[in-house]
Design a protein around this motif. Structure first.
Motif, PDB file in Angstrom:
ATOM      1  N   SER A   1       6.433  50.562  79.331  1.00  0.00           N
ATOM      2  CA  SER A   1       6.163  51.452  80.466  1.00  0.00           C
ATOM      3  C   SER A   1       5.656  52.805  80.002  1.00  0.00           C
ATOM      4  O   SER A   1       4.759  53.397  80.626  1.00  0.00           O
ATOM      5  CB  SER A   1       7.438  51.631  81.301  1.00  0.00           C
ATOM      6  N   MET A   2       6.202  53.307  78.903  1.00  0.00           N
ATOM      7  CA  MET A   2       5.740  54.581  78.364  1.00  0.00           C
ATOM      8  C   MET A   2       4.359  54.426  77.733  1.00  0.00           C
ATOM      9  O   MET A   2       3.469  55.264  77.914  1.00  0.00           O
ATOM     10  CB  MET A   2       6.751  55.101  77.347  1.00  0.00           C
ATOM     11  N   ILE A   3       4.176  53.340  77.005  1.00  0.00           N
ATOM     12  CA  ILE A   3       2.883  53.084  76.372  1.00  0.00           C
ATOM     13  C   ILE A   3       1.781  52.975  77.421  1.00  0.00           C
ATOM     14  O   ILE A   3       0.681  53.496  77.247  1.00  0.00           O
ATOM     15  CB  ILE A   3       2.955  51.802  75.518  1.00  0.00           C
ATOM     16  N   GLN A   4       2.097  52.309  78.524  1.00  0.00           N
ATOM     17  CA  GLN A   4       1.079  52.133  79.563  1.00  0.00           C
ATOM     18  C   GLN A   4       0.675  53.467  80.177  1.00  0.00           C
ATOM     19  O   GLN A   4      -0.520  53.722  80.389  1.00  0.00           O
ATOM     20  CB  GLN A   4       1.595  51.192  80.656  1.00  0.00           C
ATOM     21  N   GLY A   5       1.644  54.316  80.482  1.00  0.00           N
ATOM     22  CA  GLY A   5       1.314  55.611  81.044  1.00  0.00           C
ATOM     23  C   GLY A   5       0.488  56.455  80.102  1.00  0.00           C
ATOM     24  O   GLY A   5      -0.466  57.134  80.513  1.00  0.00           O
ATOM     25  N   ILE A   6       0.838  56.397  78.818  1.00  0.00           N
ATOM     26  CA  ILE A   6       0.106  57.172  77.809  1.00  0.00           C
ATOM     27  C   ILE A   6      -1.310  56.635  77.655  1.00  0.00           C
ATOM     28  O   ILE A   6      -2.292  57.388  77.649  1.00  0.00           O
ATOM     29  CB  ILE A   6       0.858  57.127  76.466  1.00  0.00           C
ATOM     30  N   ARG A   7      -1.425  55.325  77.534  1.00  0.00           N
ATOM     31  CA  ARG A   7      -2.745  54.725  77.332  1.00  0.00           C
ATOM     32  C   ARG A   7      -3.653  54.965  78.529  1.00  0.00           C
ATOM     33  O   ARG A   7      -4.833  55.302  78.376  1.00  0.00           O
ATOM     34  CB  ARG A   7      -2.582  53.227  77.065  1.00  0.00           C
ATOM     35  N   ASN A   8      -3.131  54.776  79.735  1.00  0.00           N
ATOM     36  CA  ASN A   8      -3.959  54.938  80.925  1.00  0.00           C
ATOM     37  C   ASN A   8      -4.413  56.385  81.128  1.00  0.00           C
ATOM     38  O   ASN A   8      -5.434  56.636  81.763  1.00  0.00           O
ATOM     39  CB  ASN A   8      -3.196  54.465  82.163  1.00  0.00           C
ATOM     40  N   SER A   9      -3.652  57.325  80.606  1.00  0.00           N
ATOM     41  CA  SER A   9      -4.035  58.732  80.768  1.00  0.00           C
ATOM     42  C   SER A   9      -5.302  59.065  79.999  1.00  0.00           C
ATOM     43  O   SER A   9      -6.052  59.972  80.372  1.00  0.00           O
ATOM     44  CB  SER A   9      -2.900  59.646  80.302  1.00  0.00           C
TER      45      SER A   9
END
Length: 539
Positions: free
Chosen positions: A237-245
């Protein structure tokens, strides 16, 4: 004879983009090139009929090659796209075949998941038992792997709070908090969570996955020229938010304070920075050096985002997590937590300063456009937090730690490959997905113990394990029986207890020369087929 070039494209594609193909590639065709020469002599307009069997439906500039788009703008089929059959205009992409092939890949590497059919029980004295239906017949089992760590979902006061909310308010929230209204129960729960973590404000989300993803994405996009420093072991969940940013990211080795310092030194102190990590790692059970990470982050001008999902309710005098246990809550800028594990309900939240929370509330799409938690969940969670902040909660945590210690020592005494962990999570290293699943199935089918096998992509390949999470309500007799039965399964499968707890070489690519070793600090390492790249998306 069909054209070997045009035969690669579907009829609809040719119909829409024939003029581009004609202008760009016709000169290379021994047939079309002759017509191009003739057309140039006659100053043929691109809107004139062309020697393809279809006509363009778009208008382009009359100047050759000066069109309002190029082939690069369209999805031209790649050489590897062998699944597409365009032999006739009625052909379409073989979707079902593709779906089945993807499923078959999972089955071949034993990462395909078959969910156990389990109904947990919450009657008096029944937790942590359940009824299992995988064999098409109902039978009782004991659950050892759930994240309802303290059994609070079965607490009579929590169940009564849910029942009362259902009778008064109904089963649903009615929509988003903007559309359906901001209930007083939501406000009360957010105030309680803010107080629990010694923060000015808190914000509820439908899950902690959404809380992590939405908050990190929103912060990273709004902070100008933001850089994010992310622990290599962070949750998906953290990786996804970081990557999508799409902002600059720096991956530091798992719980490695010195490596974080090295990376932070490379960015100007005045540049906005977020350091994101977890306190308790969900699969290894590791606990981070919290205060050291906080101090290094603040030394270099960063704010901190700390995931306490597997710690809230379980650590600290009031159950606020590792931050409370270590006395560093004031140093933690943003805390994310869940209502779905030790608090026995569902939902997630963040806590921080009032201005930060208000900004996320105002900009995060994951909050704005999602139906809010229903009143039953909110009231049940509020009661659970009150219980775990009380003396009863402290007693539950004490019993919990006692049982964790007892089971862990019992397993170690019998020689099982238990990974060293300071937390309440007990991982037994297996290292093979098929064997891991076989152990889980045999324990369930023959002895009535439910321990889910943990395979890729939840963990890296080669790190497959059984993950135990005993509660205060697992008795010594139950734990003794589990270990006895686990030994029988071990002997039946002729397994060795001599399983290396750390792999040779890189944890993810298994390359012994890879400098990453235990934890991959760089998701862009460029190693061909590195499982870490897949894990960061799929976990």
């Amino acid at each position: 004879m069909q054209c070997p070039f045009l035969n690669r494209f579907g009829a609809n594609y040719l119909r829409n983009y024939a003029e581009i193909l004609y202008q760009s590639y016709g000169i290379f065709c021994p047939v079309i090139s002759k017509t191009i020469h003739t057309n140039n002599e006659k100053k043929l307009s691109p809107l004139s009929p062309i020697p393809f069997s279809v006509k363009s439906t778009r208008s382009y500039s009359t100047k050759r090659y000066s069109v309002d788009t190029t082939l690069a703008d369209y999805d031209v089929r790649s050489d590897n796209d062998n699944a597409i059959d365009t032999a006739n205009e009625n052909s379409t992409f073989p979707y079902e075949k593709f779906f089945n092939e993807q499923i078959l890949k999972k089955k071949k590497d034993h990462s395909y998941r078959v969910f156990k059919r389990v109904n947990r029980l919450a009657g008096d004295g029944l937790f942590p038992h359940a009824l299992e239906y995988s064999s098409q017949s109902e039978r009782p089992i004991t659950v050892w792997c759930a994240n309802d760590y303290l059994g609070i979902s079965a607490h009579p006061n929590v169940k009564n709070a849910v029942k009362e909310a259902l009778d008064i308010h109904g089963s649903g929230a009615g929509g988003t908090r903007n559309i359906a209204g901001n209930s007083l129960h939501h406000e009360r729960l957010e105030r309680k969570l803010a107080d629990l973590h010694q923060k000015e404000a808190a914000l509820l989300f439908t899950s902690c996955f959404v809380a992590n993803d939405s908050t990190l994405f929103t912060l990273a996009k709004l902070l100008p020229n933001c850089h994010i420093f992310s622990d290599s072991g962070n949750h998906a969940s953290m990786i996804q938010g970081i990557r999508n940013s799409g902002v600059r990211k720096h991956i530091f080795r798992h719980n490695d304070v010195n490596h974080l310092r090295v990376l932070l030194q490379q960015v100007d102190k005045v540049t906005p920075k977020i350091v994101a990590f977890e306190t308790v790692h969900s699969m290894t059970g590791a606990i981070c050096p919290l205060e050291e990470l906080l101090d290094v982050a603040h030394e270099y001008g960063a704010i901190t985002f700390i995931d306490e999902v597997h710690a809230v309710g379980l650590y600290g005098d009031h159950g606020a997590g590792v931050g409370e246990r270590d006395g560093v809550l004031p140093k933690m800028d943003i805390i994310s937590g869940t209502l779905g594990k030790a608090f026995g309900n569902i939902g997630g939240y963040i806590a921080g300063s009032s201005s930060l929370i208000d900004m996320v509330r105002s900009y995060a799409a994951g909050f704005i456009f999602t139906t809010s938690l229903p009143p039953t969940v909110v009231c049940g969670a509020l009661e659970a937090i009150n219980i775990l902040a009380s003396e009863e909660g402290r007693e539950l945590r004490s019993l919990h730690q006692r049982n964790v210690s007892y089971l862990k020592n019992l397993l170690l005494r019998e020689g099982f490959p238990v990974e060293d962990t300071p937390s309440h999570i007990i991982p037994i290293k297996i290292g093979d997905p098929l064997i891991c699943t076989q152990i889980s199935n045999m324990l369930m089918e023959k002895f009535g113990h439910y321990i889910q096998s943990i395979n890729y992509p939840t963990v890296a390949r080669g790190q497959e394990k059984l993950r135990l999470a005993p509660t205060p309500f697992h008795t010594f007799e139950m734990m003794n029986a589990l270990v006895t039965d686990l030994k029988k399964v071990w002997d039946k499968l002729e397994l060795s207890t001599n399983v290396p707890l750390t792999p040779n070489g890189c944890m993810f690519c298994r390359n012994e020369s890879c400098w990453h070793q235990d934890n991959c600090p760089d998701l862009e390492c460029g190693i061909p087929n590195c499982p870490r790249l897949e894990l960061s998306v799929a976990a």
